[in-house]
Motif scaffolding. Structure first.
Motif, PDB file in Angstrom:
ATOM      1  N   UNK A   9      34.220  28.907  31.140  1.00 17.87           N
ATOM      2  CA  UNK A   9      34.122  30.299  31.585  1.00 17.87           C
ATOM      3  C   UNK A   9      35.140  30.523  32.699  1.00 17.87           C
ATOM      4  N   UNK A  10      36.170  31.329  32.417  1.00 18.57           N
ATOM      5  CA  UNK A  10      37.208  31.579  33.423  1.00 18.57           C
ATOM      6  C   UNK A  10      37.034  32.923  34.124  1.00 18.57           C
ATOM      7  N   UNK A  23      32.279  46.633  37.468  1.00 19.99           N
ATOM      8  CA  UNK A  23      32.006  45.276  37.007  1.00 19.99           C
ATOM      9  C   UNK A  23      32.812  44.263  37.807  1.00 19.99           C
ATOM     10  N   UNK A  24      32.159  43.129  38.147  1.00 23.44           N
ATOM     11  CA  UNK A  24      32.825  42.061  38.901  1.00 23.44           C
ATOM     12  C   UNK A  24      32.479  40.717  38.265  1.00 23.44           C
ATOM     13  N   UNK A  25      33.382  39.721  38.380  1.00 21.06           N
ATOM     14  CA  UNK A  25      33.073  38.378  37.860  1.00 21.06           C
ATOM     15  C   UNK A  25      31.858  37.801  38.571  1.00 21.06           C
ATOM     16  N   UNK A  26      31.073  37.012  37.823  1.00 22.87           N
ATOM     17  CA  UNK A  26      29.879  36.414  38.419  1.00 22.87           C
ATOM     18  C   UNK A  26      29.564  35.094  37.732  1.00 22.87           C
ATOM     19  N   UNK A  27      29.144  34.117  38.527  1.00 18.95           N
ATOM     20  CA  UNK A  27      28.678  32.857  37.966  1.00 18.95           C
ATOM     21  C   UNK A  27      27.315  33.080  37.319  1.00 18.95           C
ATOM     22  N   UNK A  28      26.783  32.040  36.675  1.00 22.44           N
ATOM     23  CA  UNK A  28      25.471  32.134  36.054  1.00 22.44           C
ATOM     24  C   UNK A  28      25.494  32.646  34.630  1.00 22.44           C
ATOM     25  N   UNK A  54      36.528  27.486  38.869  1.00 23.95           N
ATOM     26  CA  UNK A  54      36.372  27.948  40.259  1.00 23.95           C
ATOM     27  C   UNK A  54      37.725  28.175  40.909  1.00 23.95           C
ATOM     28  N   UNK A  55      37.973  29.353  41.447  1.00 25.55           N
ATOM     29  CA  UNK A  55      37.139  30.550  41.350  1.00 25.55           C
ATOM     30  C   UNK A  55      37.348  31.244  40.016  1.00 25.55           C
ATOM     31  N   UNK A  56      36.374  32.085  39.632  1.00 21.40           N
ATOM     32  CA  UNK A  56      36.515  32.884  38.422  1.00 21.40           C
ATOM     33  C   UNK A  56      37.637  33.903  38.590  1.00 21.40           C
ATOM     34  N   UNK A  57      38.222  34.304  37.455  1.00 21.34           N
ATOM     35  CA  UNK A  57      39.396  35.174  37.478  1.00 21.34           C
ATOM     36  C   UNK A  57      39.057  36.520  36.831  1.00 21.34           C
ATOM     37  N   UNK A  58      39.339  37.601  37.532  1.00 22.59           N
ATOM     38  CA  UNK A  58      39.445  38.893  36.865  1.00 22.59           C
ATOM     39  C   UNK A  58      40.803  38.870  36.181  1.00 22.59           C
ATOM     40  N   UNK A  59      40.838  38.958  34.854  1.00 20.18           N
ATOM     41  CA  UNK A  59      42.072  38.620  34.140  1.00 20.18           C
ATOM     42  C   UNK A  59      43.248  39.521  34.495  1.00 20.18           C
ATOM     43  N   UNK A  60      43.002  40.710  35.036  1.00 18.92           N
ATOM     44  CA  UNK A  60      44.127  41.536  35.470  1.00 18.92           C
ATOM     45  C   UNK A  60      44.804  40.936  36.701  1.00 18.92           C
ATOM     46  N   UNK A  61      44.134  39.985  37.361  1.00 21.98           N
ATOM     47  CA  UNK A  61      44.714  39.294  38.512  1.00 21.98           C
ATOM     48  C   UNK A  61      45.296  37.930  38.135  1.00 21.98           C
ATOM     49  N   UNK A  62      45.302  37.595  36.862  1.00 23.07           N
ATOM     50  CA  UNK A  62      45.792  36.298  36.419  1.00 23.07           C
ATOM     51  C   UNK A  62      47.260  36.102  36.777  1.00 23.07           C
ATOM     52  N   UNK A  70      43.592  26.083  33.935  1.00 22.16           N
ATOM     53  CA  UNK A  70      42.829  26.132  32.687  1.00 22.16           C
ATOM     54  C   UNK A  70      43.184  24.942  31.800  1.00 22.16           C
ATOM     55  N   UNK A  71      44.476  24.681  31.646  1.00 20.65           N
ATOM     56  CA  UNK A  71      44.904  23.570  30.793  1.00 20.65           C
ATOM     57  C   UNK A  71      44.403  22.240  31.336  1.00 20.65           C
ATOM     58  N   UNK A  72      44.455  22.048  32.628  1.00 22.97           N
ATOM     59  CA  UNK A  72      43.955  20.805  33.207  1.00 22.97           C
ATOM     60  C   UNK A  72      42.466  20.620  32.938  1.00 22.97           C
ATOM     61  N   UNK A  73      41.704  21.712  33.034  1.00 21.13           N
ATOM     62  CA  UNK A  73      40.265  21.630  32.777  1.00 21.13           C
ATOM     63  C   UNK A  73      39.986  21.203  31.340  1.00 21.13           C
TER      64      UNK A  73
END
Length: 341
Positions: A9-10, A23-28, A54-62, A70-73
């Motif tokens: 989950x990114x 809407x905001x990114x959230x764990x859980x 960690x931390x989660x990404x709002x994809x417009x901020x990628x 991501x690739x390392x994970x």
């Protein structure tokens, strides 16, 4: 290996929750998913585990550096799972799917990128169906590449584009057939799939490319564009590659005073120039018209039918691997993992 899927989950809409600011990114996310999955459905799915980036990404901020994370994970856990799902925001999903396709070139397992237009936290959503379909797809042994699975469409990751901000069918691949479709059954087209990579496929973490956000830029031609716009971009510190989004079959506004000269100076400084068409469908045919032939003279590389997302990611990954000069140009001209004809 018994199917065991890692869901990474990114961030993105699929896992977001409402707030006073939208809407905001959230764990859980895992707990929210299990709360919606009936026990009978869970029993029919392959075993899966969750990991939150960690931390989660709002994809417009990628940014390109996020591709490295991501690739390392994924790569550090490659031997532990039979398939992978990447939960990602839709705004930059095609960029990340493209980047992963080049970083994991020759892989031997499915990497399924998905998300949603409506968060799972909402009563009516497309998240649950997209994720269930992706779980079934990630457990297949005949899929060995990075794909986007969205609204029943199974698309090659480096051929996909976001085509709608308002419809659930948010992605398409305008220049390449769908790899498959999830209807009553999940049907793949074997003749379109990439061949399986080596069974021992794995990239050491040390070989995961690192990225410099300043290294690559895109510039779309438009009526009245000035040479000063081109010069401001090509003279930017750190620029190594520039993607041109030209007209039709690959034509620049050649008559614009100083524009071609600015491109020539950029090429002389060693900046790699890659030409794409602004059209959704079709390929660059650089030289069909005299204006396009001018780019051939300068040494601009025709980008065939690459999407802007795939071209941006491909150039970043190749530069991140240390390619330069003719080696870089040759790699850009060749299809590496089904991204172009």
């Amino acid at each position: 290996m018994t199917s065991r899927i890692l869901i990474l989950h990114t961030g993105g809409t699929i896992g977001m929750v409402p707030s006073d600011q939208g809407y905001v990114p959230a764990a859980g996310f895992r707990d929210r998913l299990l709360a919606q999955l009936p026990t009978s459905a869970t029993a029919q799915l392959p075993a899966f585990e969750f990991l939150d980036l960690e931390p989660l990404i709002d994809s417009s901020n990628l940014v390109p550096a996020d591709w490295h994370r991501i690739a390392q994970a994924l790569i550090s856990r490659w031997q532990d799972y039979s398939g992978f799902i990447l939960l990602h925001g839709t705004d930059t999903m095609a960029y990340t799917a493209s980047a992963l396709s080049f970083m994991l070139q020759g892989c031997n397992k499915p990497v399924v990128v998905t998300g949603s237009q409506i968060p799972l936290s909402q009563l009516r959503n497309d998240a649950l169906d997209n994720l269930i379909t992706s779980l079934l797809l990630a457990s297949r042994t005949d899929l060995n590449e990075v794909v986007i699975c969205f609204n029943g469409r199974i698309l090659r990751g480096n051929r996909a584009r976001k085509v709608s901000s308002a419809h659930l069918a948010a992605f398409d691949s305008p220049n390449f057939p769908w790899l498959g479709e999830a209807g009553i059954d999940i049907a793949l087209k074997p003749e379109l799939l990439l061949p399986a990579g080596k069974a021992e496929f794995a990239l050491p973490d040390a070989q995961v490319p690192t990225f410099d956000a300043d290294a690559v830029a895109l510039l779309q031609f438009y009526p009245g564009i000035s040479a000063s716009v081109m010069s401001a971009l090509t003279e930017r510190e750190g620029l190594k590659g520039l993607i041109l989004l030209s007209y039709g079959a690959g034509n620049p506004p050649e008559a614009t005073p100083g524009l071609i000269e600015a491109l020539e100076k950029a090429a002389a400084r060693g900046i790699t120039l890659l030409n794409l068409t602004q059209c959704q469908q079709g390929a660059v045919s650089q030289g069909t018209y005299a204006t396009g032939a001018t780019l051939n003279r300068i040494g601009v590389i025709p980008g065939s039918d690459l999407t802007p997302e795939a071209a941006f990611a491909k150039l970043h990954v190749l530069l991140g691997k240390g390619l330069s000069g003719e080696a870089l140009h040759e790699a850009l001209r060749q299809p590496l993992c089904g991204e172009s004809h």
